[in-house]
Write a protein that holds these residues in place. Structure first.
Motif, PDB file in Angstrom:
ATOM      1  N   ARG A 111       0.827  -1.211   0.000  1.00  0.00           N
ATOM      2  CA  ARG A 111       0.000   0.000   0.000  1.00  0.00           C
ATOM      3  C   ARG A 111       0.861   1.261   0.000  1.00  0.00           C
ATOM      4  NH1 ARG A 111      -5.210   0.768   0.306  1.00  0.00           N
ATOM      5  NH2 ARG A 111      -5.533  -1.469   0.683  1.00  0.00           N
ATOM      6  N   GLN A 112       1.961   1.235   0.725  1.00  0.00           N
ATOM      7  CA  GLN A 112       2.867   2.386   0.714  1.00  0.00           C
ATOM      8  C   GLN A 112       3.524   2.555  -0.652  1.00  0.00           C
ATOM      9  OE1 GLN A 112       5.266   1.044   4.028  1.00  0.00           O
ATOM     10  NE2 GLN A 112       4.420   2.615   5.399  1.00  0.00           N
ATOM     11  N   ARG A 113       3.914   1.459  -1.282  1.00  0.00           N
ATOM     12  CA  ARG A 113       4.520   1.537  -2.607  1.00  0.00           C
ATOM     13  C   ARG A 113       3.540   2.098  -3.625  1.00  0.00           C
ATOM     14  NH1 ARG A 113       7.905  -4.190  -3.326  1.00  0.00           N
ATOM     15  NH2 ARG A 113       8.790  -4.244  -1.227  1.00  0.00           N
ATOM     16  N   HIS A 114       2.270   1.799  -3.417  1.00  0.00           N
ATOM     17  CA  HIS A 114       1.246   2.192  -4.387  1.00  0.00           C
ATOM     18  C   HIS A 114       0.804   3.646  -4.237  1.00  0.00           C
ATOM     19  CE1 HIS A 114      -2.206   1.780  -7.023  1.00  0.00           C
ATOM     20  NE2 HIS A 114      -2.985   2.232  -6.060  1.00  0.00           N
ATOM     21  N   GLY A 130       8.672 -10.221  -8.400  1.00  0.00           N
ATOM     22  CA  GLY A 130       9.308 -11.222  -7.557  1.00  0.00           C
ATOM     23  C   GLY A 130      10.461 -10.660  -6.761  1.00  0.00           C
ATOM     24  N   SER A 131      10.997 -11.481  -5.885  1.00  0.00           N
ATOM     25  CA  SER A 131      12.182 -11.123  -5.108  1.00  0.00           C
ATOM     26  C   SER A 131      13.432 -11.513  -5.885  1.00  0.00           C
ATOM     27  CB  SER A 131      12.158 -11.824  -3.753  1.00  0.00           C
ATOM     28  OG  SER A 131      10.998 -11.460  -3.022  1.00  0.00           O
ATOM     29  N   LEU A 132      14.583 -10.963  -5.470  1.00  0.00           N
ATOM     30  CA  LEU A 132      15.803 -11.164  -6.260  1.00  0.00           C
ATOM     31  C   LEU A 132      17.034 -10.831  -5.428  1.00  0.00           C
ATOM     32  CD1 LEU A 132      16.836 -11.523  -9.324  1.00  0.00           C
ATOM     33  CD2 LEU A 132      16.900  -9.040  -9.372  1.00  0.00           C
ATOM     34  N   ASN A 133      18.102 -11.628  -5.585  1.00  0.00           N
ATOM     35  CA  ASN A 133      19.417 -11.185  -5.136  1.00  0.00           C
ATOM     36  C   ASN A 133      19.866 -10.075  -6.078  1.00  0.00           C
ATOM     37  OD1 ASN A 133      19.760 -12.901  -2.966  1.00  0.00           O
ATOM     38  ND2 ASN A 133      20.678 -14.515  -4.201  1.00  0.00           N
ATOM     39  N   PHE A 134      19.786  -8.841  -5.612  1.00  0.00           N
ATOM     40  CA  PHE A 134      20.016  -7.660  -6.432  1.00  0.00           C
ATOM     41  C   PHE A 134      21.374  -7.075  -6.039  1.00  0.00           C
ATOM     42  CE2 PHE A 134      19.526  -3.597  -8.327  1.00  0.00           C
ATOM     43  CZ  PHE A 134      18.415  -3.601  -9.161  1.00  0.00           C
ATOM     44  N   GLY A 135      22.427  -7.519  -6.754  1.00  0.00           N
ATOM     45  CA  GLY A 135      23.769  -7.120  -6.341  1.00  0.00           C
ATOM     46  C   GLY A 135      24.072  -7.690  -4.967  1.00  0.00           C
ATOM     47  N   ASP A 136      24.447  -6.804  -4.027  1.00  0.00           N
ATOM     48  CA  ASP A 136      24.808  -7.243  -2.683  1.00  0.00           C
ATOM     49  C   ASP A 136      23.656  -7.152  -1.696  1.00  0.00           C
ATOM     50  OD1 ASP A 136      27.395  -7.783  -3.472  1.00  0.00           O
ATOM     51  OD2 ASP A 136      28.080  -5.737  -3.081  1.00  0.00           O
ATOM     52  N   MET A 137      22.451  -6.847  -2.189  1.00  0.00           N
ATOM     53  CA  MET A 137      21.290  -6.799  -1.306  1.00  0.00           C
ATOM     54  C   MET A 137      20.229  -7.763  -1.838  1.00  0.00           C
ATOM     55  SD  MET A 137      19.315  -3.303  -2.377  1.00  0.00           S
ATOM     56  CE  MET A 137      18.492  -3.194  -3.974  1.00  0.00           C
ATOM     57  N   VAL A 138      19.124  -7.858  -1.112  1.00  0.00           N
ATOM     58  CA  VAL A 138      17.980  -8.646  -1.554  1.00  0.00           C
ATOM     59  C   VAL A 138      16.827  -7.690  -1.817  1.00  0.00           C
ATOM     60  CG1 VAL A 138      16.332 -10.452  -0.964  1.00  0.00           C
ATOM     61  CG2 VAL A 138      18.715 -10.649  -0.225  1.00  0.00           C
ATOM     62  N   TYR A 139      16.233  -7.801  -3.013  1.00  0.00           N
ATOM     63  CA  TYR A 139      15.010  -7.065  -3.288  1.00  0.00           C
ATOM     64  C   TYR A 139      13.850  -7.956  -2.870  1.00  0.00           C
ATOM     65  CZ  TYR A 139      11.210  -4.660  -5.559  1.00  0.00           C
ATOM     66  OH  TYR A 139      10.020  -4.003  -5.779  1.00  0.00           O
ATOM     67  N   VAL A 140      13.030  -7.471  -1.935  1.00  0.00           N
ATOM     68  CA  VAL A 140      12.007  -8.282  -1.285  1.00  0.00           C
ATOM     69  C   VAL A 140      10.635  -7.955  -1.864  1.00  0.00           C
ATOM     70  CG1 VAL A 140      10.906  -8.869   0.910  1.00  0.00           C
ATOM     71  CG2 VAL A 140      13.370  -8.381   0.834  1.00  0.00           C
ATOM     72  N   ASN A 141       9.978  -8.970  -2.435  1.00  0.00           N
ATOM     73  CA  ASN A 141       8.650  -8.797  -2.999  1.00  0.00           C
ATOM     74  C   ASN A 141       7.930 -10.151  -3.003  1.00  0.00           C
ATOM     75  OD1 ASN A 141       6.720  -7.096  -3.968  1.00  0.00           O
ATOM     76  ND2 ASN A 141       7.548  -6.923  -6.017  1.00  0.00           N
ATOM     77  N   PRO A 142       7.442 -10.613  -1.835  1.00  0.00           N
ATOM     78  CA  PRO A 142       6.799 -11.928  -1.751  1.00  0.00           C
ATOM     79  C   PRO A 142       5.530 -11.989  -2.597  1.00  0.00           C
ATOM     80  CG  PRO A 142       7.327 -11.073   0.440  1.00  0.00           C
ATOM     81  CD  PRO A 142       7.542  -9.957  -0.523  1.00  0.00           C
ATOM     82  N   ALA A 143       5.113 -13.212  -2.901  1.00  0.00           N
ATOM     83  CA  ALA A 143       3.970 -13.418  -3.785  1.00  0.00           C
ATOM     84  C   ALA A 143       2.697 -12.766  -3.259  1.00  0.00           C
ATOM     85  CB  ALA A 143       3.751 -14.922  -3.994  1.00  0.00           C
ATOM     86  N   ASP A 144       2.428 -12.877  -1.971  1.00  0.00           N
ATOM     87  CA  ASP A 144       1.197 -12.297  -1.426  1.00  0.00           C
ATOM     88  C   ASP A 144       1.234 -10.771  -1.489  1.00  0.00           C
ATOM     89  OD1 ASP A 144       0.077 -14.737  -1.010  1.00  0.00           O
ATOM     90  OD2 ASP A 144       0.502 -14.815   1.141  1.00  0.00           O
ATOM     91  N   TRP A 145       2.423 -10.180  -1.301  1.00  0.00           N
ATOM     92  CA  TRP A 145       2.556  -8.732  -1.473  1.00  0.00           C
ATOM     93  C   TRP A 145       2.243  -8.335  -2.912  1.00  0.00           C
ATOM     94  CZ3 TRP A 145       7.310  -6.181   1.339  1.00  0.00           C
ATOM     95  CH2 TRP A 145       7.236  -6.448   2.713  1.00  0.00           C
ATOM     96  N   LEU A 152      -4.354  -3.347  -6.017  1.00  0.00           N
ATOM     97  CA  LEU A 152      -4.381  -1.892  -5.853  1.00  0.00           C
ATOM     98  C   LEU A 152      -4.217  -1.190  -7.198  1.00  0.00           C
ATOM     99  CD1 LEU A 152      -2.152  -1.612  -2.641  1.00  0.00           C
ATOM    100  CD2 LEU A 152      -4.605  -1.135  -2.781  1.00  0.00           C
ATOM    101  N   VAL A 153      -3.285  -1.662  -8.010  1.00  0.00           N
ATOM    102  CA  VAL A 153      -3.066  -1.080  -9.331  1.00  0.00           C
ATOM    103  C   VAL A 153      -4.305  -1.273 -10.195  1.00  0.00           C
ATOM    104  CG1 VAL A 153      -1.675  -1.220 -11.431  1.00  0.00           C
ATOM    105  CG2 VAL A 153      -0.564  -1.366  -9.192  1.00  0.00           C
ATOM    106  N   GLN A 154      -4.882  -2.457 -10.146  1.00  0.00           N
ATOM    107  CA  GLN A 154      -6.082  -2.758 -10.923  1.00  0.00           C
ATOM    108  C   GLN A 154      -7.241  -1.838 -10.516  1.00  0.00           C
ATOM    109  OE1 GLN A 154      -7.964  -6.664 -10.196  1.00  0.00           O
ATOM    110  NE2 GLN A 154      -7.818  -7.016 -12.419  1.00  0.00           N
ATOM    111  N   ALA A 155      -7.422  -1.633  -9.221  1.00  0.00           N
ATOM    112  CA  ALA A 155      -8.509  -0.781  -8.745  1.00  0.00           C
ATOM    113  C   ALA A 155      -8.313   0.672  -9.158  1.00  0.00           C
ATOM    114  CB  ALA A 155      -8.619  -0.888  -7.223  1.00  0.00           C
ATOM    115  N   ALA A 156      -7.053   1.093  -9.286  1.00  0.00           N
ATOM    116  CA  ALA A 156      -6.758   2.473  -9.693  1.00  0.00           C
ATOM    117  C   ALA A 156      -6.962   2.688 -11.188  1.00  0.00           C
ATOM    118  CB  ALA A 156      -5.327   2.831  -9.310  1.00  0.00           C
ATOM    119  N   GLY A 157      -7.059   1.606 -11.961  1.00  0.00           N
ATOM    120  CA  GLY A 157      -7.234   1.739 -13.402  1.00  0.00           C
ATOM    121  C   GLY A 157      -5.973   2.119 -14.135  1.00  0.00           C
TER     122      GLY A 157
END
Length: 310
Positions: A111-114, A130-145, A152-157
């Motif tokens: 919701r904050q990202r949106h 999806g999530s990813l080993n992004f260089g030396d960090m982890v980009y976090v984006n679980p399936a339920d998120w 949220l994007v769909q509802a915004a049109g």
């Protein structure tokens, strides 16, 4: 080969690039000015992040996004606006306690990202699949998120650009579509060359393209020195392309670029291949995007580019 190319310019990103090039825009005015310059150079779409004007680091400020959007909309040019919704996923384990995020971590809820997308309603926004080993960090984006964010994007049109950094992301993006969370013909962005995701080479691009749904629109980009080769390869394989300072700082070896110069170089490359860059109006019609002036979805005018074999 695709003869009608949507050319996106990713003008600034959120990475640590401001110290490497004076051309990376930082303030909302600078970012808007680069969107306008990219439009005048022939770009179809401007993809924007915003930065803290004081530090140059990542910002999630709705007001910074609002200022950029307003300045671009009030300019005497037209360009499709694509707001990032992929910030707030950076996780760096703390050295003393790896169960906690250490310095540099930056996590937001879906919701904050949106929030900037939901308030400003651009024609496009990114949805990182999806999530990813992004260089030396982890980009976090679980399936339920991702499911929550897609709703949220769909509802915004707003039409989501499904950013896929690895083959599994393509798989999950297809799943979102099967679950009814993506409306209309999906739009994919294949992201190549970021350690440790999909490599920037023809074999990888082709493998990802071949797993796209038949009704998909798609584009691709490569980072650094792979930017122009992957842009050309994407067009040759039937897709669209992205360039810009988010992904690459150089016009040629040792020569720092501006966003407008990268757009001009890519447009010239496509022209030499026998293609042309679509105007923003044609892009809205091609992707069935909402017109920012009327709020109505533009009718399709150009045949959908076929996707892969999935």
């Amino acid at each position: 080969m695709n003869h009608n190319v949507i050319l996106t310019c990713a003008v600034t990103g959120a990475g640590d690039t401001t110290a490497k090039s004076p051309h990376v825009p930082v303030t909302p005015k600078q970012i808007a000015d680069d969107c306008i310059a990219a439009a005048r150079a022939g770009a179809s779409v401007a993809h924007i992040h915003v930065r803290d004007p004081e530090t140059g680091t990542i910002s999630h400020s709705v007001e910074h996004f609002r200022e950029v959007m307003q300045r671009v909309r009030e300019a005497d040019v037209d360009i499709v606006m694509n707001i990032t919704a992929g910030g707030g996923g950076d996780w760096i384990p703390d050295a003393a306690d790896p169960t906690r995020g250490g310095p540099g971590s930056d996590i937001q809820t879906p919701r904050q990202r949106h929030e900037p997308v939901g308030e400003l309603l651009p024609e496009l926004c990114t949805l990182d699949c999806g999530s990813l080993n992004f260089g030396d960090m982890v980009y976090v984006n679980p399936a339920d998120w991702l499911r929550e964010h897609a709703r949220l994007v769909q509802a915004a049109g707003v039409k989501p650009e499904l950013e896929c950094f690895d083959l599994g992301h393509v798989w999950f993006a297809r799943q979102l579509q099967q679950e009814g969370l993506i409306d209309g013909d999906p739009l994919y962005q294949l992201c190549l060359g970021i350690p440790w995701g999909a490599e920037a080479d023809t074999e990888t691009l082709l493998a990802m393209r071949n797993r796209l749904p038949h009704d998909a629109h798609w584009a691709a980009f490569g980072i650094g020195r792979h930017q122009m080769p992957m842009a050309a390869q994407a067009v040759l394989l039937g897709g669209h392309a992205r360039v810009g300072l988010e992904d690459n700082l150089y016009l040629e070896k040792g020569v720092l670029a501006t966003n407008a110069q990268l757009v001009e170089k890519a447009a010239s490359l496509f022209e030499n291949l026998g293609a042309r860059v679509m105007t923003p109006a044609e892009t809205r019609a091609h992707l069935a995007l909402r017109d920012p002036n009327t709020g109505h979805v533009v009718e399709k005018a150009i045949e959908t580019t076929a996707g892969g074999a999935a």
